[in-house]
Motif scaffolding. Sequence first.
Motif, PDB file in Angstrom:
ATOM      1  N   VAL A  26       7.418   0.189   1.290  1.00 10.40           N
ATOM      2  CA  VAL A  26       7.495  -1.035   0.490  1.00 10.40           C
ATOM      3  C   VAL A  26       8.516  -2.004   1.085  1.00 10.40           C
ATOM      4  N   LYS A  57       0.834  -1.201   0.000  1.00 14.02           N
ATOM      5  CA  LYS A  57       0.000   0.000   0.000  1.00 14.02           C
ATOM      6  C   LYS A  57       0.869   1.251   0.000  1.00 14.02           C
ATOM      7  N   ASP A  58       0.514   2.200  -0.829  1.00 12.90           N
ATOM      8  CA  ASP A  58       1.241   3.458  -0.918  1.00 12.90           C
ATOM      9  C   ASP A  58       0.777   4.371   0.218  1.00 12.90           C
ATOM     10  N   ARG A  95       9.198   8.081   1.628  1.00 14.66           N
ATOM     11  CA  ARG A  95       8.107   7.496   2.433  1.00 14.66           C
ATOM     12  C   ARG A  95       7.580   6.224   1.785  1.00 14.66           C
ATOM     13  N   TRP A  96       7.373   6.285   0.466  1.00 13.99           N
ATOM     14  CA  TRP A  96       6.837   5.129  -0.253  1.00 13.99           C
ATOM     15  C   TRP A  96       7.857   3.996  -0.316  1.00 13.99           C
ATOM     16  N   ARG A 137       1.111   7.379   0.566  1.00 11.27           N
ATOM     17  CA  ARG A 137       0.653   8.656   0.028  1.00 11.27           C
ATOM     18  C   ARG A 137      -0.739   8.549  -0.585  1.00 11.27           C
ATOM     19  N   GLN A 138      -1.249   7.315  -0.722  1.00 12.13           N
ATOM     20  CA  GLN A 138      -2.566   7.074  -1.313  1.00 12.13           C
ATOM     21  C   GLN A 138      -2.646   7.626  -2.737  1.00 12.13           C
ATOM     22  N   ASP A 178       6.758   7.141 -10.210  1.00  4.82           N
ATOM     23  CA  ASP A 178       8.174   7.391  -9.923  1.00  4.82           C
ATOM     24  C   ASP A 178       8.944   7.624 -11.222  1.00  4.82           C
ATOM     25  N   ASP A 190       9.193  12.928  -0.233  1.00  8.39           N
ATOM     26  CA  ASP A 190       7.911  12.281  -0.507  1.00  8.39           C
ATOM     27  C   ASP A 190       8.115  10.842  -0.980  1.00  8.39           C
ATOM     28  N   ASN A 191       9.058  10.641  -1.904  1.00 11.40           N
ATOM     29  CA  ASN A 191       9.272   9.317  -2.478  1.00 11.40           C
ATOM     30  C   ASN A 191       9.878   8.344  -1.467  1.00 11.40           C
ATOM     31  N   TYR A 222      -2.229  11.772  -7.574  1.00 12.55           N
ATOM     32  CA  TYR A 222      -0.847  11.993  -7.991  1.00 12.55           C
ATOM     33  C   TYR A 222      -0.713  13.257  -8.833  1.00 12.55           C
ATOM     34  N   ALA A 238       2.702   2.884  -8.623  1.00 12.37           N
ATOM     35  CA  ALA A 238       3.634   3.756  -7.914  1.00 12.37           C
ATOM     36  C   ALA A 238       4.972   3.828  -8.652  1.00 12.37           C
TER      37      ALA A 238
END
Length: 328
Positions: free
Chosen positions: A267, A74-75, A262-263, A77-78, A156, A259-260, A84, A152
């Motif tokens: 993961v 799950k991302d 966090r994802w 950032r939703q 990216d 921001d990236n 996006y 995602a």
Amino acid sequence: MSIEIKTATLEPVRNTFAHIERRFGDKPATRYQEATYDVQSEKYFHYRPLWQPEMELNDPRRTALVMEDWYAFKDPRQFYYGAYVQQRAKMQEVAESNYSFFEKRDLKRLLSDDLKTQVIRYLIPLRHFEHTANLNNMYGSSQGYGTAITQALLYDGMDRLGIAQYLSRIGLILDGNSGDALGEAKAYWMNEEIWQGLRALCEETTVTKDWFELFVVQDLVLDGLVYDLVFNQYDTWLADNGGQDISMLTEFMQLWNKDNTRWVDAVMKVAVAESAENKALLEGWVTDWKEKAVAALKPLAEEMLDAEAMDKAVAALDKRLTKAGLFK
């Protein structure tokens, strides 16, 4: 004559799609859930890929990593397409304002010739690194399994293309739109010794077949080290040596990386927690690629900053790895 107004409440026949209901129950779903979960086709394919007939079009065997549910990624950032685009549009609006302010006030005149040369030597060549990151993430989006991670990876990849364009734009600002700075930066990337390790590593990543391994090397190891060296340590050096206005032009990259990260970290935590086998596999990948990345980036780090810069970047990356559950 009197008029009596009444209200009536209409109950929806269904709250969401059947496949979302099977996962989360019969209740209203978020847009992220409806745009993400179980969207990828899993059966009834028309044909197998001619270039890889032993695989289905969407096949989890394209990576050595094993997951019971690939939608566990799950991302945080939703991000689905709408969210996006809206978020990146806001970031781009700020970036465009910064670039416009820099050019309108002609802030490049405040930069010494030596500082401009350094920026062209150490910053602008990274546009080639970003183009590689675009290729690698698009490959992951193509070969990956489960929309939760493949969409995602696609976002990216598109971000990296935009960052490469911003880096090119910085070069054009510094050379008065002649393109000379971009030519110089490419010559550095192709010929200068300090860049050859990273260039060779970029080429190696583009022939790495396991898409999740590629995610680890590009989005965790390489990005973790490069962004700390350039957009953290080198940015601080510039601010201390008369180049603080350059930070206006790299703010997008700094905000994007935060921001990236966090994802990426989310993961990794899920993949590590899935099984002991996954953890061992990921630790092996990280160890191998980190060793290569440190060796590739060390000449650049020492010339651009100092002998301690590489150790600082590695320490920052190790801290993230520990939080993800690796090497414990």
